[in-house]
Motif scaffolding. Structure first.
Motif, PDB file in Angstrom:
ATOM      1  N   HIS A 269       0.824  -1.216   0.000  1.00 27.66           N
ATOM      2  CA  HIS A 269       0.000   0.000   0.000  1.00 27.66           C
ATOM      3  C   HIS A 269       0.857   1.265   0.000  1.00 27.66           C
ATOM      4  O   HIS A 269       0.426   2.305  -0.526  1.00 27.66           O
TER       5      HIS A 269
ATOM      6  N   LEU B 189      -6.873   1.975  -0.595  1.00 32.02           N
ATOM      7  CA  LEU B 189      -7.477   2.065   0.742  1.00 32.02           C
ATOM      8  C   LEU B 189      -8.389   3.273   0.875  1.00 32.02           C
ATOM      9  O   LEU B 189      -9.102   3.403   1.865  1.00 32.02           O
TER      10      LEU B 189
ATOM     11  N   ALA C 280      -6.582  -0.017   6.738  1.00 28.09           N
ATOM     12  CA  ALA C 280      -7.314   1.243   6.551  1.00 28.09           C
ATOM     13  C   ALA C 280      -7.832   1.766   7.893  1.00 28.09           C
ATOM     14  O   ALA C 280      -7.760   2.966   8.174  1.00 28.09           O
TER      15      ALA C 280
END
Length: 459
Positions: free
Chosen positions: A256, A264, A295
């Motif tokens: 991420h 996210l 998240a």
């Protein structure tokens, strides 16, 4: 002086024993039938045997004192129930959501306060956060992962030729572990090599250690347990287990970071199937449960420790239980060639109708296989017991169980109760035909638990 201390200790033990057994709670518990035990020690010695003998003892007691029995371990009382009416009274009531603290605390060094082991207050918020990721439409996105792992397993068997797989559970669990990592964690294990094998072995050893500890009340003290050889083994296994999950979490976080967190964005407790579908363009973009946890941590709703607890919980619950269930299903199909042939014919027909491509649509065209799975889970539930603590005095069919007592719900026993399952030892998938299933007691089949705190991974 030493004699005086010893006498004082013995006096204290006998006073506690009298208070526990002859106080209000003790008098109510002792009305419930159960196997005779020794003064103070109760039924402890009956469980200081091999796991196989332990199991046979529990099943024998459940049958002999049907539908409810009690047992004592020193000053701790346990009540075992297996009648659907009594089980419904406990599992359907939000007053009894708390899992037995003393027993489930043994899992805390491993899983912390994850969904399976947390207290009821924390469980409510955890379940609310995690439930959206188990929506049926979202699960459809992972069918190709299940198919790939199934093909990997069958390919290995075909290439093995004359090799015999002696430990089926260990063999199958390799592929269920791969599947849970891909689906719930968004991470492939193909590059983890020996670490994966170490994790599976550590998982097995931890369950052995916890089972050993449960049947020995003098090891309930964390301090005393830490001084024993089993306590030292647990510490070594936890280093492997936590190292493995931390590696998975770190890898997903790096992903991420590389993608600037764009997958996210707007991900919340209201995640929908449409949102997931919009974001999926490649396998790596598929959103997983771990993504939801990451998240949530970015929004300050979870700590890194919270994430690891949930990952540890789902890594174990998602691969071990599934591996055991599939192994029993394979064994039953091997023992019943006629049923196996019928399953094979159903799959062949569905494959022909779907151009040899396995999909969610095809899986929905396999009702007989589904009945076989349900019947295998009836006979061999991967979790044979769950334990709740009574939140208040509760009236069952024949007895009152006071508040604060461990209530052991015998899933294996109720699933084989001859009052609700004719010829219960026979493998008969047609028990789950709609017309036969329709009028059955809703709490006579509780492989996945029941009530508000049932298994989130049932689907």
């Amino acid at each position: 002086m030493l004699i005086a201390i010893l006498l004082l200790f013995l006096f204290t033990i006998f006073v506690c024993n009298y208070y526990v057994h002859y106080g209000k709670n003790g008098r109510l518990i002792n009305l419930i039938p159960g196997p005779p035990g020794y003064p103070i020690f109760g039924n402890t010695f009956q469980l200081l045997v091999s796991r196989e003998k332990q199991w046979n003892t529990v099943v024998s007691v459940s049958n002999q004192y049907y539908p409810i029995s009690k047992a004592w371990a020193f000053f701790l009382a346990n009540v075992m129930i297996r009648h659907p009416d009594d089980i419904q009274t406990i599992l359907s009531n939000t007053k009894h959501l708390e899992k037995a603290k003393l027993i489930y605390d043994f899992f805390h060094p491993w899983m912390g306060s994850g969904l399976a082991t947390s207290k009821a207050v924390k469980w409510y918020s955890q379940r609310k956060t995690l439930t959206p990721t188990f929506h049926f439409n979202i699960l459809q996105q992972f069918v190709d992962v299940f198919v790939q792992e199934g093909e990997n397993m069958t390919k290995f068997l075909k290439n093995s030729k004359d090799t015999v797989v002696n430990d089926v559970i260990s063999f199958v669990s390799e592929y269920t572990l791969n599947a849970i990592c891909e689906t719930a964690m968004g991470t492939s294990l193909r590059d983890h090599g020996d670490f994966q094998q170490q994790y599976r072995e550590a998982t097995f050893r931890m369950t052995e250690i916890i089972t050993y500890r449960i049947s020995r009340p003098w090891l309930y003290s964390d301090w005393i347990f830490s001084l024993t050889s089993k306590g030292k083994q647990q510490k070594r296994n936890l280093e492997i287990l936590h190292g493995f999950t931390e590696q998975i979490i770190a890898g997903r976080k790096r992903y991420h970071e590389r993608t600037n967190g764009r997958y996210l964005k707007n991900l919340s407790n209201d995640v929908s199937a449409e949102f997931v579908a919009d974001k999926i363009g490649t396998q790596r973009k598929r959103l997983a449960m771990l993504d939801l946890l990451i998240a949530a941590s970015r929004e300050g709703l979870m700590t890194d420790s919270d994430i690891r607890e949930e990952v540890d919980t789902f890594m174990f619950a998602g691969q071990d239980t599934t591996g055991i269930s599939l192994s029993f299903l394979l064994a039953l199909l091997a023992e019943h060639k006629d049923i196996q042939e019928r399953v094979r014919n159903e799959i062949d027909s569905a494959m022909q109708e779907n151009d040899e491509k396995i999909s969610m649509k095809l899986l929905q065209q396999l009702p007989y296989l589904e009945r076989c799975i349900k019947e295998a889970l009836r006979l061999y539930p991967s979790v044979p017991f769950i334990i709740r603590t009574s939140g208040e005095d509760v009236k069952l069919q024949s007895y009152v169980v006071p508040a604060g007592i461990n209530i052991l719900i015998h899933i294996y026993g109720v699933n084989r109760d001859p009052n609700f399952w004719p010829n219960p030892e026979v493998f008969d998938p047609d028990r789950f035909l709609p017309e036969r299933d329709r009028n059955r007691h809703p709490y006579s089949y509780i492989t996945f638990g029941a009530g508000p705190r049932n298994c989130i991974g049932k689907q």
